[in-house]
Design a protein around this motif. Sequence first.
Motif, PDB file in Angstrom:
ATOM      1  N   LYS A   1       0.831  -1.205   0.000  1.00 51.23           N
ATOM      2  CA  LYS A   1       0.000   0.000   0.000  1.00 51.23           C
ATOM      3  C   LYS A   1       0.868   1.258   0.000  1.00 51.23           C
ATOM      4  CE  LYS A   1      -3.833   0.216   2.374  1.00 51.23           C
ATOM      5  NZ  LYS A   1      -4.933   0.111   3.348  1.00 51.23           N
ATOM      6  N   ARG A   2       1.951   1.229   0.765  1.00 54.30           N
ATOM      7  CA  ARG A   2       2.848   2.386   0.838  1.00 54.30           C
ATOM      8  C   ARG A   2       3.513   2.630  -0.516  1.00 54.30           C
ATOM      9  NH1 ARG A   2       5.562   0.653   4.637  1.00 54.30           N
ATOM     10  NH2 ARG A   2       4.287   1.504   6.298  1.00 54.30           N
ATOM     11  N   ILE A   3       3.901   1.563  -1.194  1.00 52.03           N
ATOM     12  CA  ILE A   3       4.516   1.700  -2.521  1.00 52.03           C
ATOM     13  C   ILE A   3       3.529   2.334  -3.500  1.00 52.03           C
ATOM     14  CG2 ILE A   3       5.393   0.418  -4.511  1.00 52.03           C
ATOM     15  CD1 ILE A   3       6.526  -1.630  -2.505  1.00 52.03           C
ATOM     16  N   ILE A   4       2.300   1.857  -3.492  1.00 53.55           N
ATOM     17  CA  ILE A   4       1.279   2.392  -4.397  1.00 53.55           C
ATOM     18  C   ILE A   4       0.953   3.838  -4.046  1.00 53.55           C
ATOM     19  CG2 ILE A   4      -1.111   2.165  -5.173  1.00 53.55           C
ATOM     20  CD1 ILE A   4       0.729   0.053  -6.306  1.00 53.55           C
ATOM     21  N   LEU A   5       0.915   4.156  -2.757  1.00 52.61           N
ATOM     22  CA  LEU A   5       0.641   5.526  -2.337  1.00 52.61           C
ATOM     23  C   LEU A   5       1.735   6.473  -2.823  1.00 52.61           C
ATOM     24  CD1 LEU A   5      -1.048   7.568  -0.768  1.00 52.61           C
ATOM     25  CD2 LEU A   5       0.202   6.914   1.302  1.00 52.61           C
ATOM     26  N   ASP A   6       2.988   6.052  -2.716  1.00 55.64           N
ATOM     27  CA  ASP A   6       4.087   6.874  -3.204  1.00 55.64           C
ATOM     28  C   ASP A   6       3.954   7.116  -4.711  1.00 55.64           C
ATOM     29  OD1 ASP A   6       5.182   7.061  -0.707  1.00 55.64           O
ATOM     30  OD2 ASP A   6       6.652   5.448  -0.994  1.00 55.64           O
ATOM     31  N   LYS A   7       3.568   6.078  -5.458  1.00 55.64           N
ATOM     32  CA  LYS A   7       3.366   6.237  -6.898  1.00 55.64           C
ATOM     33  C   LYS A   7       2.241   7.225  -7.171  1.00 55.64           C
ATOM     34  CE  LYS A   7       3.323   2.478  -9.452  1.00 55.64           C
ATOM     35  NZ  LYS A   7       4.450   2.624 -10.387  1.00 55.64           N
ATOM     36  N   GLN A   8       1.170   7.135  -6.381  1.00 53.99           N
ATOM     37  CA  GLN A   8       0.036   8.030  -6.567  1.00 53.99           C
ATOM     38  C   GLN A   8       0.436   9.484  -6.318  1.00 53.99           C
ATOM     39  OE1 GLN A   8      -3.199   8.086  -3.680  1.00 53.99           O
ATOM     40  NE2 GLN A   8      -4.662   7.961  -5.363  1.00 53.99           N
ATOM     41  N   ILE A   9       1.218   9.712  -5.294  1.00 54.97           N
ATOM     42  CA  ILE A   9       1.661  11.076  -4.983  1.00 54.97           C
ATOM     43  C   ILE A   9       2.483  11.645  -6.138  1.00 54.97           C
ATOM     44  CG2 ILE A   9       3.165  12.436  -3.476  1.00 54.97           C
ATOM     45  CD1 ILE A   9       2.294  10.578  -1.172  1.00 54.97           C
ATOM     46  N   ARG A  10       3.360  10.826  -6.705  1.00 53.03           N
ATOM     47  CA  ARG A  10       4.168  11.296  -7.839  1.00 53.03           C
ATOM     48  C   ARG A  10       3.290  11.635  -9.039  1.00 53.03           C
ATOM     49  NH1 ARG A  10       7.649   7.048  -6.233  1.00 53.03           N
ATOM     50  NH2 ARG A  10       6.910   5.734  -7.948  1.00 53.03           N
ATOM     51  N   VAL A  11       2.282  10.786  -9.298  1.00 55.15           N
ATOM     52  CA  VAL A  11       1.398  11.035 -10.437  1.00 55.15           C
ATOM     53  C   VAL A  11       0.548  12.281 -10.201  1.00 55.15           C
ATOM     54  CG1 VAL A  11      -0.568  10.137 -11.757  1.00 55.15           C
ATOM     55  CG2 VAL A  11       1.323   8.637 -11.168  1.00 55.15           C
ATOM     56  N   VAL A  12       0.065  12.461  -8.974  1.00 53.00           N
ATOM     57  CA  VAL A  12      -0.730  13.643  -8.650  1.00 53.00           C
ATOM     58  C   VAL A  12       0.090  14.909  -8.884  1.00 53.00           C
ATOM     59  CG1 VAL A  12      -1.786  14.935  -6.763  1.00 53.00           C
ATOM     60  CG2 VAL A  12      -2.303  12.520  -7.029  1.00 53.00           C
ATOM     61  N   THR A  13       1.349  14.895  -8.455  1.00 53.09           N
ATOM     62  CA  THR A  13       2.222  16.048  -8.654  1.00 53.09           C
ATOM     63  C   THR A  13       2.429  16.334 -10.138  1.00 53.09           C
ATOM     64  OG1 THR A  13       3.385  15.557  -6.580  1.00 53.09           O
ATOM     65  CG2 THR A  13       4.497  17.026  -8.146  1.00 53.09           C
ATOM     66  N   GLU A  14       2.708  15.275 -10.903  1.00 50.67           N
ATOM     67  CA  GLU A  14       2.888  15.433 -12.348  1.00 50.67           C
ATOM     68  C   GLU A  14       1.594  15.913 -13.007  1.00 50.67           C
ATOM     69  OE1 GLU A  14       4.151  11.605 -13.574  1.00 50.67           O
ATOM     70  OE2 GLU A  14       6.128  11.757 -12.634  1.00 50.67           O
ATOM     71  N   HIS A  15       0.476  15.371 -12.525  1.00 54.52           N
ATOM     72  CA  HIS A  15      -0.830  15.750 -13.070  1.00 54.52           C
ATOM     73  C   HIS A  15      -1.108  17.231 -12.818  1.00 54.52           C
ATOM     74  CE1 HIS A  15      -5.389  15.772 -12.951  1.00 54.52           C
ATOM     75  NE2 HIS A  15      -5.148  15.263 -14.129  1.00 54.52           N
ATOM     76  N   TYR A  16      -0.819  17.693 -11.616  1.00 49.98           N
ATOM     77  CA  TYR A  16      -1.039  19.107 -11.284  1.00 49.98           C
ATOM     78  C   TYR A  16      -0.177  20.001 -12.167  1.00 49.98           C
ATOM     79  CZ  TYR A  16      -0.846  23.531  -8.795  1.00 49.98           C
ATOM     80  OH  TYR A  16      -0.883  24.862  -8.493  1.00 49.98           O
ATOM     81  N   ASN A  17       1.079  19.614 -12.355  1.00 53.72           N
ATOM     82  CA  ASN A  17       1.976  20.421 -13.187  1.00 53.72           C
ATOM     83  C   ASN A  17       1.491  20.470 -14.638  1.00 53.72           C
ATOM     84  OD1 ASN A  17       3.662  20.943 -11.024  1.00 53.72           O
ATOM     85  ND2 ASN A  17       5.014  19.208 -11.445  1.00 53.72           N
ATOM     86  N   MET A  18       0.996  19.344 -15.136  1.00 50.77           N
ATOM     87  CA  MET A  18       0.472  19.314 -16.499  1.00 50.77           C
ATOM     88  C   MET A  18      -0.773  20.184 -16.623  1.00 50.77           C
ATOM     89  SD  MET A  18       0.907  15.484 -18.093  1.00 50.77           S
ATOM     90  CE  MET A  18       0.198  14.601 -16.705  1.00 50.77           C
ATOM     91  N   MET A  19      -1.650  20.109 -15.619  1.00 50.26           N
ATOM     92  CA  MET A  19      -2.869  20.909 -15.636  1.00 50.26           C
ATOM     93  C   MET A  19      -2.532  22.393 -15.618  1.00 50.26           C
ATOM     94  SD  MET A  19      -5.664  19.041 -15.687  1.00 50.26           S
ATOM     95  CE  MET A  19      -6.971  19.927 -14.868  1.00 50.26           C
ATOM     96  N   GLU A  20      -1.586  22.776 -14.764  1.00 55.00           N
ATOM     97  CA  GLU A  20      -1.191  24.176 -14.645  1.00 55.00           C
ATOM     98  C   GLU A  20      -0.633  24.684 -15.972  1.00 55.00           C
ATOM     99  OE1 GLU A  20       0.954  26.587 -11.111  1.00 55.00           O
ATOM    100  OE2 GLU A  20       2.170  25.020 -12.042  1.00 55.00           O
ATOM    101  N   SER A  21       0.231  23.879 -16.601  1.00 53.49           N
ATOM    102  CA  SER A  21       0.821  24.258 -17.877  1.00 53.49           C
ATOM    103  C   SER A  21      -0.228  24.319 -18.976  1.00 53.49           C
ATOM    104  CB  SER A  21       1.915  23.252 -18.258  1.00 53.49           C
ATOM    105  OG  SER A  21       2.423  23.530 -19.540  1.00 53.49           O
ATOM    106  N   TYR A  22      -1.150  23.343 -18.958  1.00 55.81           N
ATOM    107  CA  TYR A  22      -2.188  23.272 -20.001  1.00 55.81           C
ATOM    108  C   TYR A  22      -3.077  24.516 -19.978  1.00 55.81           C
ATOM    109  CZ  TYR A  22      -6.515  21.777 -22.292  1.00 55.81           C
ATOM    110  OH  TYR A  22      -7.628  21.704 -23.089  1.00 55.81           O
ATOM    111  N   TYR A  23      -3.568  24.873 -18.810  1.00 53.22           N
ATOM    112  CA  TYR A  23      -4.490  26.003 -18.724  1.00 53.22           C
ATOM    113  C   TYR A  23      -3.781  27.345 -18.922  1.00 53.22           C
ATOM    114  CZ  TYR A  23      -8.430  23.097 -17.624  1.00 53.22           C
ATOM    115  OH  TYR A  23      -9.441  22.182 -17.720  1.00 53.22           O
ATOM    116  N   GLU A  24      -2.509  27.411 -18.543  1.00 49.96           N
ATOM    117  CA  GLU A  24      -1.764  28.632 -18.807  1.00 49.96           C
ATOM    118  C   GLU A  24      -1.597  28.825 -20.312  1.00 49.96           C
ATOM    119  OE1 GLU A  24       2.797  29.969 -18.175  1.00 49.96           O
ATOM    120  OE2 GLU A  24       1.671  29.528 -16.332  1.00 49.96           O
ATOM    121  N   GLU A  25      -1.287  27.743 -21.025  1.00 51.57           N
ATOM    122  CA  GLU A  25      -1.133  27.821 -22.479  1.00 51.57           C
ATOM    123  C   GLU A  25      -2.457  28.170 -23.158  1.00 51.57           C
ATOM    124  OE1 GLU A  25       0.507  24.142 -23.720  1.00 51.57           O
ATOM    125  OE2 GLU A  25       2.458  24.497 -22.750  1.00 51.57           O
ATOM    126  N   LYS A  26      -3.556  27.578 -22.665  1.00 54.38           N
ATOM    127  CA  LYS A  26      -4.871  27.855 -23.244  1.00 54.38           C
ATOM    128  C   LYS A  26      -5.241  29.322 -23.069  1.00 54.38           C
ATOM    129  CE  LYS A  26      -7.795  25.171 -24.389  1.00 54.38           C
ATOM    130  NZ  LYS A  26      -8.281  24.740 -25.714  1.00 54.38           N
TER     131      LYS A  26
END
Length: 314
Positions: free
Chosen positions: A247-272
């Motif tokens: 569970k801890r391994i999967i949680l760490d993966k989720q945190i990394r994806v959430v961070t990457e997802h937030y950065n992509m969202m921020e970049s996407y909407y700024e470009e739009k």
Amino acid sequence: MENKELTVSVNMITFKHELYIKQAIEGVLMQQTNFDFELIIADDCSPDSTPEIINDIIKNHSQGHRIKYFRQDKNIGMQENGIFAFSQCLGKYIALCEGDDYWTDPLKLQKQVDFLEANPDYVLCFHPIKILRPDGTIDDDFITKVPENHETIETLARLGNYIHTPSVVFRNVTRSLPFEFRLSPIGDYFLYIILAGYGKLKYLEDKMAVYRYNVGVISRMSALDIANNNVKMYSCMIGYLTDENIKRIILDKQIRVVTEHYNMMESYYEEKMEAHYKDAFVSRHFIFIKIKMLGFYYKNPKLFVKKIKKILSK
């Protein structure tokens, strides 16, 4: 309930695969085995000629009697259709092959079942595949890399999915899939995590199947959609798993994806926003700068409009 006389159920889901389904089915029906097997086809209400092709094979192929064909009355989605197909598999083992992939070795099932029969501590075996590109060329696998220590659930959890669906044969060890699996937008990796809790995974050496590249649903998704689905899948996995380390391994993966997802969202909407306003404002204009700063309000349009009005009224 498992059928004691049936060794393998081949699970094949399909939707709008009129160009591919015949090759997928024939790859299964050509299997040479010393045991009985069936082919379960679950069609998610395909609007093309997929049903006609399947029914023609059932009627005219010498091995058509092995096919059990189910067509949904309406489109229920890939995950629900897959769960339905799984519930119809009564064999001691289950093999996977989606309707847009195909098998190339007539001894594939025999080889994989022989291994599992001789090695009861293994729950699943898989093998390398070839990849068919849209231009018709066939290459070795350039998508996945199977690690040396590939056999444990810890490795699978830590490194992600390195198992191609058309290569899989596994023991029918779970009578029904958990509630969390039904909520997950991604099924294959979650299924392998579930199975890895029952035993080890084995990578065989023979290349015995072909995966079609850039054909499936995932291939047409944006990076944002994929990241969003991964976050949801990891949440479902965490709800299912009981081993604290996994569970801890999967949680760490989720945190990394959430961070990457937030950065992509921020970049996407700024470009739009920049693209939308570039004709109206000079990039260093104070209004444009303020608008860029408000990117995080995209999920609440009313609040966004309210903030913009406040800026313009100054």
